[in-house]
Design an enzyme around this catalytic site. Structure first.
Site, short mmCIF file in Angstrom:
data_model
loop_
_atom_site.label_atom_id
_atom_site.label_comp_id
_atom_site.label_asym_id
_atom_site.label_seq_id
_atom_site.Cartn_x
_atom_site.Cartn_y
_atom_site.Cartn_z
N THR A 155 0.85 -1.18 0.00
CA THR A 155 0.00 0.00 0.00
C THR A 155 0.89 1.23 0.00
O THR A 155 1.99 1.22 0.53
CB THR A 155 -1.01 0.02 1.18
OG1 THR A 155 -2.01 1.02 0.91
CG2 THR A 155 -0.35 0.30 2.51
N CYS A 160 -2.52 7.92 7.77
CA CYS A 160 -3.07 6.56 7.78
C CYS A 160 -2.02 5.59 8.34
O CYS A 160 -0.83 5.85 8.32
CB CYS A 160 -3.43 6.12 6.37
SG CYS A 160 -4.71 7.12 5.57
N HIS A 164 -5.33 -0.70 5.26
CA HIS A 164 -4.89 0.70 5.16
C HIS A 164 -5.92 1.53 5.94
O HIS A 164 -6.96 1.90 5.42
CB HIS A 164 -4.85 1.11 3.69
CG HIS A 164 -4.27 2.46 3.45
ND1 HIS A 164 -3.26 2.67 2.55
CD2 HIS A 164 -4.56 3.68 3.96
CE1 HIS A 164 -2.95 3.98 2.52
NE2 HIS A 164 -3.74 4.60 3.38
#
Length: 165
Positions: free
Chosen positions: A26, A32, A49
């Protein structure tokens, strides 16, 4: 024989699982947090995520469970178990949770990165999954890639280079 591996990409507020020889990646981890949960002996890993700490903050009727720490991690573990992982073998590695913007107000609402990290740690602790490595905080974005065969988490941090955990 050469093993052909695919890279499974996980988007923002998304999750997926992968089995070796494939790897999972990711990008765009600012505030995040990328949460990798894996069973080393099964060569099986999942990646969520996580964008926000708590699903109770949602306003709309439709809840994206992958978006929130409190729902994403439980769901990721559930999917891993359905695919052969064993709860007692699960471990985690996490990265992200940067404070991407500087605010003068000091408002807790603006501390999204640190709050995401706290929420992820709490969920993993509640599920008795130990965090064996982490690269969190700071103020730079990250891209992560996990290999369930080697259990190495490769982290590329903006302006800081590459490292493996």
């Amino acid at each position: 024989m050469i093993e052909c591996k695919d890279t499974i990409k996980v988007g923002i507020a998304d999750m997926n699982i992968v089995k070796a020889p494939n790897v999972i990646r990711t990008s765009g981890l600012g505030s995040c947090v990328g949460v990798v949960v894996y069973d080393q002996s099964r060569e099986l890993a999942g990646l969520a995520h996580v964008m926000l700490p708590d699903s109770s903050l949602t306003r709309s009727g439709s809840l994206n469970i992958a978006k929130y720490a409190d729902t994403a991690i439980k769901e990721l573990v559930s999917i891993l178990m359905k695919n052969g992982a064993r709860s007692y073998s699960l471990k985690a590695k996490i990265a992200g949770g940067a404070q991407m913007f500087q605010f003068t107000s000091g408002s807790d609402m603006m501390r999204i990165g640190p709050r995401n990290v706290e929420a992820v740690r709490k969920e993993l602790a509640d599920l008795h999954i130990s965090i064996v490595a982490e690269d969190v905080g700071g103020n730079s974005g990250r891209t992560i890639e996990f290999n369930p065969k080697t259990c190495l988490l490769n982290i590329r941090t903006v302006n800081k280079g590459i490292k493996d955990l």
